[in-house]
Motif scaffolding. Sequence first.
Motif, PDB file in Angstrom:
ATOM      1  N   ARG A 184      39.855  49.462  34.237  1.00 21.90           N
ATOM      2  CA  ARG A 184      39.494  50.760  34.816  1.00 21.90           C
ATOM      3  C   ARG A 184      40.483  51.128  35.929  1.00 21.90           C
ATOM      4  NH1 ARG A 184      33.885  52.036  33.503  1.00 21.90           N
ATOM      5  NH2 ARG A 184      32.860  50.244  32.559  1.00 21.90           N
ATOM      6  N   ARG A 185      40.150  52.163  36.697  1.00 19.02           N
ATOM      7  CA  ARG A 185      40.996  52.583  37.817  1.00 19.02           C
ATOM      8  C   ARG A 185      40.694  51.743  39.056  1.00 19.02           C
ATOM      9  NH1 ARG A 185      38.826  58.604  37.981  1.00 19.02           N
ATOM     10  NH2 ARG A 185      36.960  57.291  38.138  1.00 19.02           N
ATOM     11  N   GLN A 186      41.578  51.824  40.034  1.00 19.19           N
ATOM     12  CA  GLN A 186      41.368  51.053  41.257  1.00 19.19           C
ATOM     13  C   GLN A 186      40.076  51.475  41.956  1.00 19.19           C
ATOM     14  OE1 GLN A 186      44.724  50.752  43.935  1.00 19.19           O
ATOM     15  NE2 GLN A 186      43.407  50.427  45.716  1.00 19.19           N
ATOM     16  N   ASN A 187      39.788  52.800  41.994  1.00 22.47           N
ATOM     17  CA  ASN A 187      38.573  53.240  42.687  1.00 22.47           C
ATOM     18  C   ASN A 187      37.307  52.955  41.884  1.00 22.47           C
ATOM     19  OD1 ASN A 187      39.597  55.212  40.949  1.00 22.47           O
ATOM     20  ND2 ASN A 187      38.446  56.833  41.926  1.00 22.47           N
ATOM     21  N   ASP A 188      37.440  52.386  40.678  1.00 23.89           N
ATOM     22  CA  ASP A 188      36.283  51.937  39.902  1.00 23.89           C
ATOM     23  C   ASP A 188      36.000  50.452  40.125  1.00 23.89           C
ATOM     24  OD1 ASP A 188      35.957  54.470  38.663  1.00 23.89           O
ATOM     25  OD2 ASP A 188      37.510  53.968  37.207  1.00 23.89           O
ATOM     26  N   VAL A 247      46.247  43.505  48.347  1.00 23.97           N
ATOM     27  CA  VAL A 247      47.513  44.237  48.236  1.00 23.97           C
ATOM     28  C   VAL A 247      48.443  43.857  49.394  1.00 23.97           C
ATOM     29  CG1 VAL A 247      48.559  46.533  48.303  1.00 23.97           C
ATOM     30  CG2 VAL A 247      46.495  46.150  46.943  1.00 23.97           C
ATOM     31  N   MET A 248      47.884  43.727  50.595  1.00 26.58           N
ATOM     32  CA  MET A 248      48.697  43.352  51.759  1.00 26.58           C
ATOM     33  C   MET A 248      49.322  41.971  51.580  1.00 26.58           C
ATOM     34  SD  MET A 248      46.306  44.753  54.878  1.00 26.58           S
ATOM     35  CE  MET A 248      47.357  44.070  56.159  1.00 26.58           C
ATOM     36  N   GLU A 249      48.659  41.106  50.811  1.00 28.97           N
ATOM     37  CA  GLU A 249      49.177  39.755  50.596  1.00 28.97           C
ATOM     38  C   GLU A 249      50.120  39.673  49.402  1.00 28.97           C
ATOM     39  OE1 GLU A 249      45.247  37.667  52.627  1.00 28.97           O
ATOM     40  OE2 GLU A 249      45.697  37.261  50.522  1.00 28.97           O
ATOM     41  N   GLY A 250      50.499  40.841  48.869  1.00 30.53           N
ATOM     42  CA  GLY A 250      51.522  40.883  47.833  1.00 30.53           C
ATOM     43  C   GLY A 250      51.012  40.823  46.410  1.00 30.53           C
ATOM     44  N   ILE A 251      49.714  41.012  46.212  1.00 30.48           N
ATOM     45  CA  ILE A 251      49.137  40.961  44.865  1.00 30.48           C
ATOM     46  C   ILE A 251      49.255  42.333  44.213  1.00 30.48           C
ATOM     47  CG2 ILE A 251      46.978  40.631  43.585  1.00 30.48           C
ATOM     48  CD1 ILE A 251      46.230  38.668  45.945  1.00 30.48           C
ATOM     49  N   GLU A 252      49.737  42.357  42.991  1.00 33.37           N
ATOM     50  CA  GLU A 252      49.919  43.614  42.259  1.00 33.37           C
ATOM     51  C   GLU A 252      48.642  43.967  41.503  1.00 33.37           C
ATOM     52  OE1 GLU A 252      52.807  45.649  38.833  1.00 33.37           O
ATOM     53  OE2 GLU A 252      53.051  43.526  39.359  1.00 33.37           O
ATOM     54  N   LEU A 253      48.216  45.222  41.614  1.00 35.38           N
ATOM     55  CA  LEU A 253      47.070  45.711  40.855  1.00 35.38           C
ATOM     56  C   LEU A 253      47.582  46.454  39.622  1.00 35.38           C
ATOM     57  CD1 LEU A 253      44.814  47.199  43.699  1.00 35.38           C
ATOM     58  CD2 LEU A 253      44.893  44.850  42.848  1.00 35.38           C
ATOM     59  N   MET A 254      47.283  45.913  38.454  1.00 37.22           N
ATOM     60  CA  MET A 254      47.661  46.566  37.201  1.00 37.22           C
ATOM     61  C   MET A 254      46.393  47.170  36.603  1.00 37.22           C
ATOM     62  SD  MET A 254      50.417  43.846  35.601  1.00 37.22           S
ATOM     63  CE  MET A 254      50.973  45.046  34.384  1.00 37.22           C
ATOM     64  N   SER A 288      34.174  55.727  31.602  1.00 35.75           N
ATOM     65  CA  SER A 288      34.556  54.670  30.660  1.00 35.75           C
ATOM     66  C   SER A 288      36.028  54.761  30.306  1.00 35.75           C
ATOM     67  CB  SER A 288      33.729  54.769  29.380  1.00 35.75           C
ATOM     68  OG  SER A 288      32.356  54.636  29.658  1.00 35.75           O
ATOM     69  N   PRO A 289      36.728  53.622  30.261  1.00 33.26           N
ATOM     70  CA  PRO A 289      38.112  53.639  29.794  1.00 33.26           C
ATOM     71  C   PRO A 289      38.158  53.638  28.266  1.00 33.26           C
ATOM     72  CG  PRO A 289      37.509  51.418  30.458  1.00 33.26           C
ATOM     73  CD  PRO A 289      36.309  52.289  30.717  1.00 33.26           C
ATOM     74  N   ILE A 290      39.140  54.317  27.725  1.00 32.38           N
ATOM     75  CA  ILE A 290      39.372  54.309  26.278  1.00 32.38           C
ATOM     76  C   ILE A 290      40.857  54.053  26.045  1.00 32.38           C
ATOM     77  CG2 ILE A 290      37.434  55.823  25.688  1.00 32.38           C
ATOM     78  CD1 ILE A 290      39.346  58.163  25.611  1.00 32.38           C
TER      79      ILE A 290
END
Length: 612
Positions: free
Chosen positions: A391-395, A407-414, A450-452
Motif C-alpha cells: 500500500r502507500r506510506q500513509n496507509d 527513514v532517518m536511519e537510512g531504511i528505504e520505503l518501497m 485497496s491496492p490493485i
Amino acid sequence: MSKLFLTDPQGVDTKIGVMLDKFKSKVNVYPPGTCPLTVQLSLLEASMNQTCGKCVPCRDGLPQLAGLLRTILEGDATEDTVDQMRKLATFIRDTADCAIGYQSAIEVLHGLDNFKREYDSHIKEHLCPENVGQKVPCINMCPAHVDIPAYIALVSEKDYAGAINMIRRDNPLPTACAMICEHPCEERCRRNLIDDSINIRGLKKYAVDQVRADKVSVPRANVPTGKKIAVIGGGPAGLTCAYFLALMGHKVVLYERHKALGGMLRYGIPNYRFPKDRLDEDLNAILSAGDIEVKYGVNVGKDVSVSDIRKEHDAIFVAIGAQNGKKLRIDGVDAGNVESAVEMLDKIGNGDIPDYTGKTVAIIGGGNVAMDAARSAVRCNAKDVRIVYRRRQNDMTALESEIESAVMEGIELMTLQAPKSIEKDENGNCAALFVQPQMIGQYDAAGRPSPIDANKEQVRIPCDVVLIAVGQDVVSKPFEEFGMPASRGIFTAGLDTAVEDLPGVFVGGDCATGPATAIRAIAAGKVAAHNIDEYLGYHHKLHCDVEIPQARDNNRTPTGRANITERPAYIRKHDFEHVENPLTFEEAMQEAGRCLRCDHFGCGVLKGGTDQ
C-alpha cells in the motif's frame, strides 16, 4: 473596459483558512461521550453552510434533513420522522450534483444505521441513552482508563512516586507504557483548542525516569481469600490480571513458556525502544503485589494440559498472546534466509543477535513489527535495508514516529509493491524478491483503499535476507481442544472476557482480539481480574493511597508542546541502546503546567484518588 485581476494577500479566503484551522481543532477534540445525534447535526449544519445554492437537493434538502434531526433531538419526533429522514437522505444522495450534497446524505444514512439505539432512545424516551454523557477526553480514550489528569498533577507537584501509584491504580506497567504506548489518550486532548495536546506519554516517562517503579511500594493487598487462579501467559494482559488478582487477595499461578516474563514486551520490542532492564522494574513491582507464583518454561497444551490446569484452579485466564508470525503464500518462501520478523525479534530478545554484515535485507510489511525488524536489521550491520509494502506510506499501520525514525536511519520505503515470489540461488538461499507494482484503488469494507496490480512489469529486488512481517498467529489448537471457541485462531469471548459455556474460563489480550497494542492488552487483563473476582463471589476494592492534588487555575497562554527527542540517527543506528532522551525538569514542569485539569473544570469533579 478591461477586467482588473487582483491578488489579495491576507484577504477573506486567507482569514477563513485560519478560522477553518481552528474549526478543525474543534472537530478533533470533540468530547468523548457526546450524543452522536448532536454530532451528526453539527456536521450537517456545516455542510449546509458550504452549499453553493445551485442544486435543489443540496440547497433545500440538507436544511430539511437538519430540521427533522432537530425535531428528534427536541423530543417531538416519531418513528415516521426517521423514515422521512431516510427517504430524504436517499433522494439527496442520488440526485445532488456535488459531494457537499451527496456525501452529507451518505453520512446521515450511515448514522441512521450505526446509531439506531440512540435514535430509538430519543424517539421513545425523549432523551439520550444512559451511556451518553461527556467524559474527560484523555481518561476515556485510554483503554485502561488511567486517571491521567491526576498523575500529571502529581508530577507537577514533584510527587513522582505518587504519580506511579496513581497510574498503577489501573495499569501496573507504568514503565512499559512510558516507553512504548501509542498514547491514544492524546488524541482528543482539549489543549488542542489552545495550542497542542499534552505530551502525556512524555510526562509518564519523566515520572518513571525520576523514580524506578520497583522502588515505589505497590498498594497493600487485601486479606488472602484461599482462592487460586491460573494465568496462562506472562505478557501485558496476563501480568495485569495477575497483579490485580493478587492485590485482591487471591493466589495466582502464572504459567510462562519462556524463561522470563514480558511476552512481546520482552521478545517482540527491541531494546533500543524498550530496554529490558526497564521492563524488569515493572515486573519486580508486579511480583511484589501479593501471592504470585511463576512457573517458567511451561508450554501449556504440551507440557501440561489445559483441562488439568482448570481442575486445579478456581478459575483460569488465558492470555497467550499472538507470538507466531504469519506465513506468506508466495513461490520461494521456503528459501534459506527467509524467516518471520517475529521470530527474528524473538531471537534478539533471547540474546541471539543475527549478523547481517554486508547483506541486503528486505522486510515485507508496514506495521510496527516491520519497523522494529528493519531498524534491528540496521543494528545487525546490514548493508542495505528495504521495507516492501503493497500500500502507500500513509496507509501503513505503524506509528508515524516509527516510520520517520526508520527513514532517518537510512531504511528505504518501497511502497505500492506487492511481493510475488522469492528467487533462490544455487544453494537454495534467497537471492532476490520479485514484486508487482501496485496502484491504489477503491476503499474496502474496512475503510482502507485497496491496492490493485498496476499495468507495469514486475521488479526484481536483489536481497540476501527476507523478513516477513504481515501479521501474527495464535497457537490456539490446545485450547480449542479443551473447548474454547475460536474463529481463525482468535478466541471468542464476551466484553467481560468470559468464555461462554465454560464457567471460570476467561480470555483476553492479543489472543482474543488479534495483534493489538500493549495498553489494550493491559485493559483486558484489568477487566478480566475484576470479572474473575466477581465470578468467585467477591467485589473487592483496591487501595491506591494517593491523594489527587487540588486543581490550579488553568494556564491559558498558548505554549509549544515539549516533545521527547532522540539520539542522532547516525549514532543510535549502530547500537541497541535506548534511543530516547529524557525530558528535562523544566520541560516536564512546563508540560505538566499546560494540563487543563478536565477532571475538575468543564466535566465536573471526578470522584476517586484513594480506592477503586
